[in-house]
Design a protein around this motif. Structure first.
Motif, PDB file in Angstrom:
ATOM      1  N   GLY A   1       3.293   5.859  -5.658  1.00  0.00           N
ATOM      2  CA  GLY A   1       3.229   5.929  -7.116  1.00  0.00           C
ATOM      3  C   GLY A   1       3.938   4.811  -7.841  1.00  0.00           C
ATOM      4  N   ALA A   2       4.226   3.707  -7.132  1.00  0.00           N
ATOM      5  CA  ALA A   2       4.870   2.585  -7.828  1.00  0.00           C
ATOM      6  C   ALA A   2       3.810   1.773  -8.562  1.00  0.00           C
ATOM      7  N   GLY A   3       4.145   1.325  -9.771  1.00  0.00           N
ATOM      8  CA  GLY A   3       3.222   0.474 -10.518  1.00  0.00           C
ATOM      9  C   GLY A   3       3.231  -0.920  -9.934  1.00  0.00           C
ATOM     10  N   MET A   4       2.326  -1.772 -10.438  1.00  0.00           N
ATOM     11  CA  MET A   4       2.220  -3.128  -9.917  1.00  0.00           C
ATOM     12  C   MET A   4       3.490  -3.935 -10.192  1.00  0.00           C
TER      13      MET A   4
ATOM     14  N   GLU B   1       0.835  -1.199   0.000  1.00  0.00           N
ATOM     15  CA  GLU B   1       0.000   0.000   0.000  1.00  0.00           C
ATOM     16  C   GLU B   1       0.869   1.247   0.000  1.00  0.00           C
ATOM     17  N   ALA B   2       1.939   1.207   0.806  1.00  0.00           N
ATOM     18  CA  ALA B   2       2.849   2.350   0.848  1.00  0.00           C
ATOM     19  C   ALA B   2       3.459   2.583  -0.522  1.00  0.00           C
ATOM     20  N   ALA B   3       3.880   1.487  -1.153  1.00  0.00           N
ATOM     21  CA  ALA B   3       4.503   1.611  -2.472  1.00  0.00           C
ATOM     22  C   ALA B   3       3.503   2.171  -3.474  1.00  0.00           C
ATOM     23  N   PHE B   4       2.253   1.707  -3.367  1.00  0.00           N
ATOM     24  CA  PHE B   4       1.214   2.152  -4.299  1.00  0.00           C
ATOM     25  C   PHE B   4       0.950   3.644  -4.143  1.00  0.00           C
TER      26      PHE B   4
ATOM     27  N   LYS C   1      -8.784  -3.335 -12.554  1.00  0.00           N
ATOM     28  CA  LYS C   1      -7.373  -3.218 -12.937  1.00  0.00           C
ATOM     29  C   LYS C   1      -6.545  -4.275 -12.225  1.00  0.00           C
ATOM     30  N   ARG C   2      -6.827  -4.386 -10.917  1.00  0.00           N
ATOM     31  CA  ARG C   2      -6.051  -5.358 -10.149  1.00  0.00           C
ATOM     32  C   ARG C   2      -6.328  -6.775 -10.620  1.00  0.00           C
ATOM     33  N   ALA C   3      -7.580  -7.029 -10.994  1.00  0.00           N
ATOM     34  CA  ALA C   3      -7.906  -8.370 -11.483  1.00  0.00           C
ATOM     35  C   ALA C   3      -7.102  -8.673 -12.748  1.00  0.00           C
ATOM     36  N   ILE C   4      -7.004  -7.672 -13.625  1.00  0.00           N
ATOM     37  CA  ILE C   4      -6.265  -7.898 -14.870  1.00  0.00           C
ATOM     38  C   ILE C   4      -4.784  -8.114 -14.580  1.00  0.00           C
TER      39      ILE C   4
ATOM     40  N   ARG D   1      10.704  -4.806  -7.293  1.00  0.00           N
ATOM     41  CA  ARG D   1      11.625  -4.090  -6.425  1.00  0.00           C
ATOM     42  C   ARG D   1      11.263  -4.179  -4.961  1.00  0.00           C
ATOM     43  N   ILE D   2      10.026  -4.545  -4.650  1.00  0.00           N
ATOM     44  CA  ILE D   2       9.646  -4.563  -3.240  1.00  0.00           C
ATOM     45  C   ILE D   2       9.290  -5.968  -2.760  1.00  0.00           C
ATOM     46  N   MET D   3       8.389  -6.626  -3.447  1.00  0.00           N
ATOM     47  CA  MET D   3       7.962  -7.933  -2.956  1.00  0.00           C
ATOM     48  C   MET D   3       9.064  -8.977  -3.087  1.00  0.00           C
TER      49      MET D   3
END
Lengths: 331, 302
Positions: free
Chosen positions: A223-226, A217-220, B11-14, A232-234
């Motif tokens: 502004g970090a993408g999935m 959540e912090a990364a999100f 989005k997360r699902a995708i 880089r984090i998980m």
């Protein structure tokens, strides 16, 4: 009943003495119990260690036997005329350095792919919600449980006449034969169905589920993408799981014979496979026909083949055990 | 105009689906498709051509009938494997739990002992395994001759002890079980590596406060084991049983027989597929029954 102060004090005193005695006795009993238990434990562990190490020790000692020692009944464990000739010949017939290098490269590549693909799938299953998730994860478990020989024939046929949606046939006019190369194994691992991939996906999924959601959540919010979050984090936080999977994958891939023989990979690219043919090689090339003497060379070969994995394992053992204890093998 | 932006949930699902895409493709292409094909193979007569292709003619259940009723060894190999699994699984499970308990406690030289216990995992491959078995046989042979030597000189008789066991009322079957386990102790120890690791991990994850509470309440170590440790690791018993059975079958003679039938001189794909299917079905039945039996007793936190 009349209360007599002196009487009570006397009784209390005797009670005190009694409890002191009792305490002492229970301490002695407790100590001797603990001692007995540790002796018992020691004997059991020693016995089982012997069961495991016995054959290994005898292989090591036999690998130094000369041909006269084998037939000498008075020789036990320590050869009278020790020789390194077994090692020299096995070394040569295994083409040791060359085979070992190509084996290690192959195994390392597979392990790397295995870690990336399995952790991706594990992360997907652990953190995202999508339709049919439960069913799909059930399929992962199915791939662990289903023995790989059930699918061996179709897979063999698939790589014997390899094609992707008819594209290759369109270009070259015939289907590709991928057997006797490493390609089938690499393709299968890339698609997450390599040797015990299901187990690795399971391990990663359990581990990621155990990590706190706040990190992501912090990364999100920052502004970090999935994908960035994942790489880089998980993945950085999943070092114990990565280590566990790497060790498992390295060892099992190195030892695997099923897929190697199914896809008939070249034996000079795979040292375990080459070891299985060494007896025949030595019989034909060096004219050593006595099976008892011949076996000595196999023993030397076994030591040579096991040594590299053993070294890797001993180096990584500490981290590996930590990883197993902290990672998600436990549900 | 429609709002075409996806919600965060979609989005997360995708993204989640993207993460598992490689595996999903692999599963469909290699597992699902292969499973269907194997079923189809097992119901047909397969003629393999020189170019590597094949033609299939539907023959119904003939392959199954042949494998079960006419093939010289399949029947025996399959029942032997099943019997061995049923004998070994309980023993391997309890043995590995016991060893995990010992290895989990702190003592001097624990690292070394652990390293020794996981050695069998490293030594599992074909040629290495074969020569290990040969060496084991040599040692066992030595032990047996030694026993017979002693027996001759001192009049010690193993049969006598077995008779004693029978005399004190232990059932015949039980004695047979004990003897067969002792005979296979090498294999049992060697097959327990991963299971020990899993149990150690399980033991590490039991919260120490539970032990603290039971100590304060005055529980004996025996009670602590049965009331705390055992329920807490019971879900992992299922995992271990499943792993043991699968691992056992992967290395069993049934697989070898199926492999040789397909790639030996005869190239009987149909028969081999039927054998694979039969063994797979029997594994799955065993697994389902055992898991159903144990999971009733297992303890889950949530």
């Amino acid at each position: 009943m009349k209360i007599n102060a002196g009487n009570i004090i006397a009784r209390l005193k005797s009670m005190n003495e009694d409890t002191v005695l009792l305490n002492k006795r229970s301490r002695v009993v407790h100590k001797s119990k603990a001692l007995l238990f540790s002796v018992f434990k020691f004997i059991i562990l020693l016995g089982i260690s012997f069961i495991i190490l016995g054959p290994v020790i005898s292989i090591i000692s036999k690998s130094f036997f000369s041909s006269s020692d084998v037939y000498n009944p008075s020789v036990f464990l320590f050869p009278i005329r020790p020789t390194t000739e077994n090692y020299r010949l096995s070394f040569m017939r295994l083409d040791y350095w060359k085979t070992l290098t190509s084996t290690l490269i192959y195994v390392l590549i597979i392990t790397l792919i295995q870690v990336v693909i399995a952790s991706m799938a594990g992360y997907g299953f652990a953190r995202f919600d999508f339709p049919l998730k439960k069913l799909l994860f059930g399929c992962v478990v199915l791939t662990i449980v289903l023995p790989s020989h059930t699918i061996m024939l179709p897979v063999y046929q698939h790589f014997r006449n390899f094609d992707i949606l008819g594209i290759i046939k369109l270009i070259t006019g015939k289907k590709l034969n991928l057997l006797s190369t490493e390609a089938p194994m690499i393709i299968m691992t890339l698609l997450g169905v390599g040797l015990r991939s299901g187990l690795y996906i399971y391990i990663f999924r359990q581990f990621f589920r155990g990590l706190p959601k706040e990190i992501e959540e912090a990364a999100f919010i920052d502004g970090a993408g999935m994908w960035y979050t994942y790489f880089r984090i998980m993945l950085v936080n999943a070092v114990p799981a990565v280590l566990t999977v790497s060790v498992f994958s390295l060892v099992w891939q190195y030892n695997d014979m099923f897929y190697v023989s199914l896809f008939s990979m070249p034996s000079n690219h795979n040292i375990s496979f080459k070891l299985s043919t060494i007896q025949a090689t030595i019989r034909f090339l060096d004219k050593i026909n006595d099976p008892v003497v011949n076996q000595l060379y196999v023993y030397a070969g076994v030591i040579l083949v096991v040594l590299p994995v053993l070294i890797i394992y001993l180096i990584m053992q500490k981290y590996f055990m930590e990883g197993v204890e902290r990672s998600g093998i436990v549900g | 105009m429609k709002n075409r932006r996806l919600t965060l949930r979609q989005k997360r699902a995708i993204t989640g689906l993207l993460f598992i895409t490689p595996w999903l493709i692999g599963f469909i292409v290699y597992y699902l498709r292969s499973f269907v094909l194997t079923t189809q193979f097992s119901l047909s007569y397969i003629k393999v051509m020189d170019t590597g292709g094949y033609t299939a003619t539907f023959v119904g259940l003939d392959n199954y009938k042949y494998a079960l009723l006419e093939h010289t060894t399949f029947n025996q190999v399959l029942t032997n494997s099943i019997r061995n699994v049923l004998i070994d699984v309980p023993f391997i499970t309890f043995f590995s739990l016991f060893i995990a308990l010992l290895l989990n406690a702190k003592f001097k030289g624990r690292g070394l002992v652990r390293a020794i216990f996981f050695l069998p995992i490293l030594l599992g491959s074909g040629a290495v395994k074969e020569s290990l078995e040969l060496a084991t046989e040599a040692i066992q042979g030595g032990a047996t001759t030694m026993i017979s030597d002693i027996a001759q000189t001192s009049g010690l008789n193993v049969d006598y002890f077995l008779d004693v066991l029978l005399d004190i009322g232990i059932p015949d079957r039980m004695v047979d079980y004990i003897i067969s386990i002792i005979g296979r102790i090498y294999e049992v120890v060697r097959a327990s590596g991963i299971q020990i690791i899993i149990f150690i991990a399980a033991l590490q994850s039991v919260s120490p406060s539970l032990y603290e509470v039971s100590k304060i309440e005055g529980a004996t170590p025996y009670e602590t084991f049965w009331k705390v440790t055992f329920p807490m690791v019971s879900p992992l018993i299922i995992t271990n049983v499943v792993y043991t059975i699968v691992d056992y079958f992967v290395n069993s003679d049934v697989v070898e027989l199926a492999y040789n039938t397909a790639f030996g001189s005869t190239m009987e794909y149909g028969l081999s597929s039927a054998m694979s299917m039969l063994s797979t079905v029997s594994i799955c039945t065993i697994l389902a029954v055992i898991v159903a039996l144990i999971s009733r007793k297992a303890f889950y936190y949530n």
